[in-house]
Design a protein around this motif. Structure first.
Motif, PDB file in Angstrom:
ATOM      1  N   PHE A 350       0.823  -1.216   0.000  1.00  6.52           N
ATOM      2  CA  PHE A 350       0.000   0.000   0.000  1.00  6.52           C
ATOM      3  C   PHE A 350       0.860   1.271   0.000  1.00  6.52           C
ATOM      4  CE2 PHE A 350      -1.760   3.466   2.545  1.00  6.52           C
ATOM      5  CZ  PHE A 350      -2.874   3.800   1.776  1.00  6.52           C
ATOM      6  N   ILE A 351       1.837   1.319   0.883  1.00  8.19           N
ATOM      7  CA  ILE A 351       2.590   2.576   1.056  1.00  8.19           C
ATOM      8  C   ILE A 351       3.334   2.970  -0.241  1.00  8.19           C
ATOM      9  CG2 ILE A 351       4.588   3.584   2.294  1.00  8.19           C
ATOM     10  CD1 ILE A 351       2.023   3.880   3.882  1.00  8.19           C
ATOM     11  N   PRO A 352       4.061   2.072  -0.903  1.00  9.78           N
ATOM     12  CA  PRO A 352       4.708   2.495  -2.163  1.00  9.78           C
ATOM     13  C   PRO A 352       3.698   2.973  -3.207  1.00  9.78           C
ATOM     14  CG  PRO A 352       5.562   0.375  -1.446  1.00  9.78           C
ATOM     15  CD  PRO A 352       4.442   0.706  -0.533  1.00  9.78           C
ATOM     16  N   GLU A 353       2.529   2.338  -3.247  1.00 14.82           N
ATOM     17  CA  GLU A 353       1.523   2.760  -4.224  1.00 14.82           C
ATOM     18  C   GLU A 353       0.999   4.162  -3.884  1.00 14.82           C
ATOM     19  OE1 GLU A 353      -2.248   0.790  -6.395  1.00 14.82           O
ATOM     20  OE2 GLU A 353      -1.155  -0.561  -5.074  1.00 14.82           O
ATOM     21  N   PHE A 354       0.812   4.413  -2.583  1.00 12.16           N
ATOM     22  CA  PHE A 354       0.357   5.745  -2.172  1.00 12.16           C
ATOM     23  C   PHE A 354       1.444   6.791  -2.461  1.00 12.16           C
ATOM     24  CE2 PHE A 354      -0.019   9.032   1.210  1.00 12.16           C
ATOM     25  CZ  PHE A 354      -1.172   9.627   0.722  1.00 12.16           C
ATOM     26  N   GLU A 355       2.687   6.421  -2.242  1.00 16.02           N
ATOM     27  CA  GLU A 355       3.781   7.370  -2.511  1.00 16.02           C
ATOM     28  C   GLU A 355       3.825   7.742  -3.992  1.00 16.02           C
ATOM     29  OE1 GLU A 355       7.149   5.434  -0.684  1.00 16.02           O
ATOM     30  OE2 GLU A 355       6.962   6.718   1.098  1.00 16.02           O
ATOM     31  N   LEU A 356       3.551   6.754  -4.813  1.00 15.90           N
ATOM     32  CA  LEU A 356       3.524   7.000  -6.260  1.00 15.90           C
ATOM     33  C   LEU A 356       2.410   7.990  -6.604  1.00 15.90           C
ATOM     34  CD1 LEU A 356       5.407   5.543  -8.247  1.00 15.90           C
ATOM     35  CD2 LEU A 356       3.469   4.116  -8.913  1.00 15.90           C
ATOM     36  N   LEU A 357       1.259   7.790  -5.969  1.00 16.28           N
ATOM     37  CA  LEU A 357       0.114   8.676  -6.205  1.00 16.28           C
ATOM     38  C   LEU A 357       0.472  10.128  -5.856  1.00 16.28           C
ATOM     39  CD1 LEU A 357      -3.433   7.730  -4.940  1.00 16.28           C
ATOM     40  CD2 LEU A 357      -2.653  10.056  -4.807  1.00 16.28           C
ATOM     41  N   VAL A 358       1.131  10.298  -4.700  1.00 15.72           N
ATOM     42  CA  VAL A 358       1.497  11.655  -4.272  1.00 15.72           C
ATOM     43  C   VAL A 358       2.534  12.234  -5.233  1.00 15.72           C
ATOM     44  CG1 VAL A 358       2.506  13.035  -2.409  1.00 15.72           C
ATOM     45  CG2 VAL A 358       0.982  11.131  -1.859  1.00 15.72           C
ATOM     46  N   ARG A 359       3.525  11.425  -5.595  1.00 13.74           N
ATOM     47  CA  ARG A 359       4.592  11.920  -6.475  1.00 13.74           C
ATOM     48  C   ARG A 359       4.010  12.352  -7.832  1.00 13.74           C
ATOM     49  NH1 ARG A 359       8.546   7.635  -7.733  1.00 13.74           N
ATOM     50  NH2 ARG A 359       8.108   7.117  -5.581  1.00 13.74           N
ATOM     51  N   ASP A 360       3.056  11.580  -8.338  1.00 17.60           N
ATOM     52  CA  ASP A 360       2.496  11.884  -9.661  1.00 17.60           C
ATOM     53  C   ASP A 360       1.584  13.106  -9.660  1.00 17.60           C
ATOM     54  OD1 ASP A 360       3.852   9.788 -10.641  1.00 17.60           O
ATOM     55  OD2 ASP A 360       2.119   8.447 -10.906  1.00 17.60           O
ATOM     56  N   HIS A 361       0.831  13.312  -8.575  1.00 17.18           N
ATOM     57  CA  HIS A 361      -0.205  14.356  -8.608  1.00 17.18           C
ATOM     58  C   HIS A 361       0.028  15.516  -7.640  1.00 17.18           C
ATOM     59  CE1 HIS A 361      -2.807  11.860 -11.137  1.00 17.18           C
ATOM     60  NE2 HIS A 361      -2.423  10.859 -10.371  1.00 17.18           N
ATOM     61  N   TYR A 362       0.790  15.289  -6.573  1.00 18.63           N
ATOM     62  CA  TYR A 362       0.934  16.336  -5.538  1.00 18.63           C
ATOM     63  C   TYR A 362       2.394  16.446  -5.107  1.00 18.63           C
ATOM     64  CZ  TYR A 362      -4.080  15.584  -5.371  1.00 18.63           C
ATOM     65  OH  TYR A 362      -5.393  15.464  -5.712  1.00 18.63           O
ATOM     66  N   ALA A 363       3.267  16.570  -6.102  1.00 10.85           N
ATOM     67  CA  ALA A 363       4.707  16.540  -5.814  1.00 10.85           C
ATOM     68  C   ALA A 363       5.136  17.692  -4.916  1.00 10.85           C
ATOM     69  CB  ALA A 363       5.494  16.544  -7.115  1.00 10.85           C
ATOM     70  N   GLN A 364       4.314  18.749  -4.857  1.00 16.16           N
ATOM     71  CA  GLN A 364       4.692  19.904  -4.015  1.00 16.16           C
ATOM     72  C   GLN A 364       4.523  19.622  -2.529  1.00 16.16           C
ATOM     73  OE1 GLN A 364       1.916  19.478  -5.784  1.00 16.16           O
ATOM     74  NE2 GLN A 364       0.584  21.271  -5.679  1.00 16.16           N
ATOM     75  N   PHE A 365       3.817  18.524  -2.167  1.00 15.66           N
ATOM     76  CA  PHE A 365       3.601  18.218  -0.754  1.00 15.66           C
ATOM     77  C   PHE A 365       4.625  17.203  -0.252  1.00 15.66           C
ATOM     78  CE2 PHE A 365      -1.236  18.946  -1.411  1.00 15.66           C
ATOM     79  CZ  PHE A 365      -1.040  20.305  -1.309  1.00 15.66           C
ATOM     80  N   ASN A 366       4.951  17.323   1.037  1.00 14.15           N
ATOM     81  CA  ASN A 366       5.689  16.246   1.711  1.00 14.15           C
ATOM     82  C   ASN A 366       4.664  15.382   2.439  1.00 14.15           C
ATOM     83  OD1 ASN A 366       8.070  17.447   0.958  1.00 14.15           O
ATOM     84  ND2 ASN A 366       8.257  18.600   2.876  1.00 14.15           N
ATOM     85  N   VAL A 367       4.926  14.095   2.474  1.00  9.07           N
ATOM     86  CA  VAL A 367       4.051  13.225   3.267  1.00  9.07           C
ATOM     87  C   VAL A 367       4.893  12.586   4.361  1.00  9.07           C
ATOM     88  CG1 VAL A 367       2.515  11.246   3.270  1.00  9.07           C
ATOM     89  CG2 VAL A 367       2.524  12.774   1.325  1.00  9.07           C
ATOM     90  N   LEU A 368       4.450  12.753   5.587  1.00 11.21           N
ATOM     91  CA  LEU A 368       5.195  12.219   6.728  1.00 11.21           C
ATOM     92  C   LEU A 368       4.338  11.137   7.403  1.00 11.21           C
ATOM     93  CD1 LEU A 368       7.264  14.416   9.106  1.00 11.21           C
ATOM     94  CD2 LEU A 368       5.991  12.468   9.967  1.00 11.21           C
ATOM     95  N   TYR A 369       4.903   9.950   7.486  1.00 15.22           N
ATOM     96  CA  TYR A 369       4.166   8.821   8.072  1.00 15.22           C
ATOM     97  C   TYR A 369       4.752   8.456   9.430  1.00 15.22           C
ATOM     98  CZ  TYR A 369       3.848   7.704   3.065  1.00 15.22           C
ATOM     99  OH  TYR A 369       3.682   7.737   1.723  1.00 15.22           O
ATOM    100  N   PHE A 370       3.880   7.996  10.283  1.00 13.13           N
ATOM    101  CA  PHE A 370       4.342   7.335  11.507  1.00 13.13           C
ATOM    102  C   PHE A 370       3.147   6.583  12.089  1.00 13.13           C
ATOM    103  CE2 PHE A 370       2.270   9.824  14.847  1.00 13.13           C
ATOM    104  CZ  PHE A 370       1.967  11.004  14.180  1.00 13.13           C
ATOM    105  N   GLY A 371       3.398   5.766  13.080  1.00 10.39           N
ATOM    106  CA  GLY A 371       2.242   5.203  13.759  1.00 10.39           C
ATOM    107  C   GLY A 371       2.344   3.766  14.191  1.00 10.39           C
ATOM    108  N   HIS A 372       1.135   3.229  14.377  1.00  8.97           N
ATOM    109  CA  HIS A 372       0.974   1.931  15.016  1.00  8.97           C
ATOM    110  C   HIS A 372       1.008   0.842  13.949  1.00  8.97           C
ATOM    111  CE1 HIS A 372      -0.392   4.758  18.051  1.00  8.97           C
ATOM    112  NE2 HIS A 372      -1.466   5.066  17.364  1.00  8.97           N
TER     113      HIS A 372
END
Ligand SMILES: Cc1cc2nc3c(=O)[nH]c(=O)nc-3n(C[C@H](O)[C@H](O)[C@H](O)COP(=O)(O)OP(=O)(O)OC[C@H]3O[C@@H](n4cnc5c(N)ncnc54)[C@H](O)[C@@H]3O)c2cc1C
Length: 460
Positions: A350-372
């Motif tokens: 899931f995470i690599p696929e989501f990263e691809l989505l962000v890179r392709d459409h919202y490259a100006q944003f950083n995405v920071l993950y953490f959690g359980h």
């Protein structure tokens, strides 16, 4: 008659607040995008006073927002529209601890950390735990079905509630209290109020499970280079029968944010690594249990670095790196928070696929993950480093949310793992619940709150 005069008929004047700063403070939670505008705040001390408040509100058609520690992230405790806020700040008694039955009874306003301490003094443990422990209240935890750090071993709040006292409708009282572990006499109504975000009734008391203390907690921080190396380590720990009490993860960006904003925190390593895993186990009688596991991982070159906490200070320091992330990243600029779950076994895809989505459409944003990550729950924080207009940022982030929700749907995940729906995530509910489910929820609400006065506008 104004609100103060109205509530003076049932409460002493000093337990009614309507100064502008009090209205702002008690009319909100941790969300920043919805403006609070409550009419008045009331502070009951007893169940009977809560009943009187609800009865009065029902007579006068006044909407009610129950308010706990106001640490929620979904806008569920926000009062944006002249509601009466019922605060439980003055209703926080310990009623009873029953070690034989493994239960504790408290009033709703009990702060989680205070409860943890009271239970620990009796030699037992309250397993619910997370970074907001110093402010969040039991009523809020139940109403959000809070998760936290120990879900892997002890479950969500839902799994810890044995009984509730709830005020519904026109001030009627549902006594669902019981310290029975087993009670299959008809529907378990307790469960309906857990995670209901105050929309079905007002919780005044709760009986919660407590458990024996772990024999010997051991904690390690280990590092890996690739995201997809994390879950196989969890798998290995399970196959090795480690008694895992927590399995959390964060990234280099999360650690950097904590080090930048929390002066008391320091990097336990000489370098930075892409991914960090915090693993806590109950070692039982074996003081080397976790050490042996980490050494094997190192021999197999499955980790790049690692440290084991020795002593309570180092324990707190390592936990501090994870627990301070949420507060630290809110200082990085505009942050749009998401709290999602996918099956643990799907996480590495899931995470690599989501990263691809962000890179392709919202490259100006950083995405920071953490959690359980050990229970499949990740906090996905979209950050705008450019400082764009907040409204433009929010509208782009909401667009990204919808794409993310479609992806989550493909993995059979959840758009809200623990923070709930509140006001902030209402537009995402249809991604998770179909029409029949939402209609059924509305029918249930109608049963307990026929006038629709309990936390109106939340969830749907
Ligand atoms: C630093 C930080 C870390 C966090 N970590 C986690 C985490 O790991 N896991 C997690 O699940 N959450 C986490 N949260 C979110 C939040 O702390 C939880 O959702 C918590 O359970 C909210 O409790 P509260 O008392 O602050 O409730 P509030 O925010 O005041 O209210 C939450 C909801 O409960 C309702 N409510 C409150 N009291 C009552 C009552 N007596 N009767 C009926 N309804 C009531 C409110 O109306 C609202 O809908 C975190 C928050 C912060 C700030």
């Amino acid at each position: 008659m104004n609100y103060r005069q109205l509530f003076q008929t049932i409460l002493p004047d000093e337990r009614i607040a309507d100064e502008p700063d009090q209205l702002t403070e008690y009319g909100k939670d941790r969300t920043k995008v919805i403006q609070p505008d409550p009419a008045v705040i009331v502070f009951p001390k007893t169940t009977e006073e809560v009943q009187s408040i609800v009865r009065l509100c029902y007579e006068r058609q006044i909407p009610i927002v129950p308010s706990g520690g106001r640490t929620g992230y979904a806008g569920a405790a926000v009062a944006p529209d002249k509601e009466v806020v019922i605060s439980f700040d003055k209703m926080h008694r310990l009623v009873n601890i029953d070690i034989e039955s493994g239960s504790v009874e408290v009033e709703s306003g009990m702060i989680l950390e205070n409860l943890q301490q009271l239970v620990a003094e009796q030699g037992m443990m309250m397993p619910l735990d997370f970074a907001a422990r110093g402010s969040c209240q039991i009523g809020g935890c139940i109403s959000t079905n809070a998760g936290g750090l120990k879900v892997l071993k002890y479950g969500m709040t839902r799994n810890l509630v044995l009984g509730l006292e709830v005020i519904i409708k026109n001030g009627e009282i549902l006594q669902l209290n019981s310290n029975l572990q087993k009670n299959n006499a008809g529907y378990d109504l307790n469960q309906l109020f857990i995670g209901a975000e105050g929309t079905l009734g007002i919780i005044t008391k709760a009986i919660l499970k407590i458990v024996p203390k772990p024999r010997q907690l051991q904690l390690a921080l280990i590092t890996v280079n690739q995201f997809n190396e994390i879950i196989p380590i969890l798998r290995e720990a399970k196959l090795q029968s480690l008694d895992i009490t927590a399995f959390e993860f964060f990234t280099k960006d999360g650690l950097s944010a904590v080090l930048a904003h929390m002066p008391s925190c320091r990097n336990p390593f000489d370098a930075f690594y892409p991914y960090y895993i915090l693993i806590e186990i109950d070692g039982g009688d074996n003081s080397d249990r976790l050490m042996n596991f980490i050494e094997t991982l190192a021999e197999q070159e499955r980790i790049t670095d690692g440290t084991i906490a020795s002593g309570s200070q180092q324990f707190r320091d390592l936990w501090g790196l994870r627990e301070n992330i949420s507060e630290s990243i809110s200082m990085l600029g505009n942050v749009h928070k998401n709290d999602i779950a996918v099956p643990v076994s799907s996480m590495s895809r899931f995470i690599p696929e989501f990263e691809l989505l962000v890179r392709d459409h919202y490259a100006q944003f950083n995405v920071l993950y953490f959690g359980h990550i050990g229970d499949g729950n990740i906090h996905v924080n979209v950050i705008d480093p450019s400082g764009m207009d907040i409204n433009q940022f929010e509208s782009m982030a909401r667009e990204l949310d919808e794409k993310m929700c479609r992806l989550i749907g493909l993995y059979g995940g959840s758009i809200s793992a623990e923070h709930g729906i509140g006001l902030l995530k209402k537009h995402l509910l249809p991604f998770q619940r179909d029409l029949l489910q939402i209609e059924t929820m509305k029918i249930i609400k109608e049963c307990f709150d026929p006038k629709g006065l309990f936390n109106p506008g939340k969830i749907f």
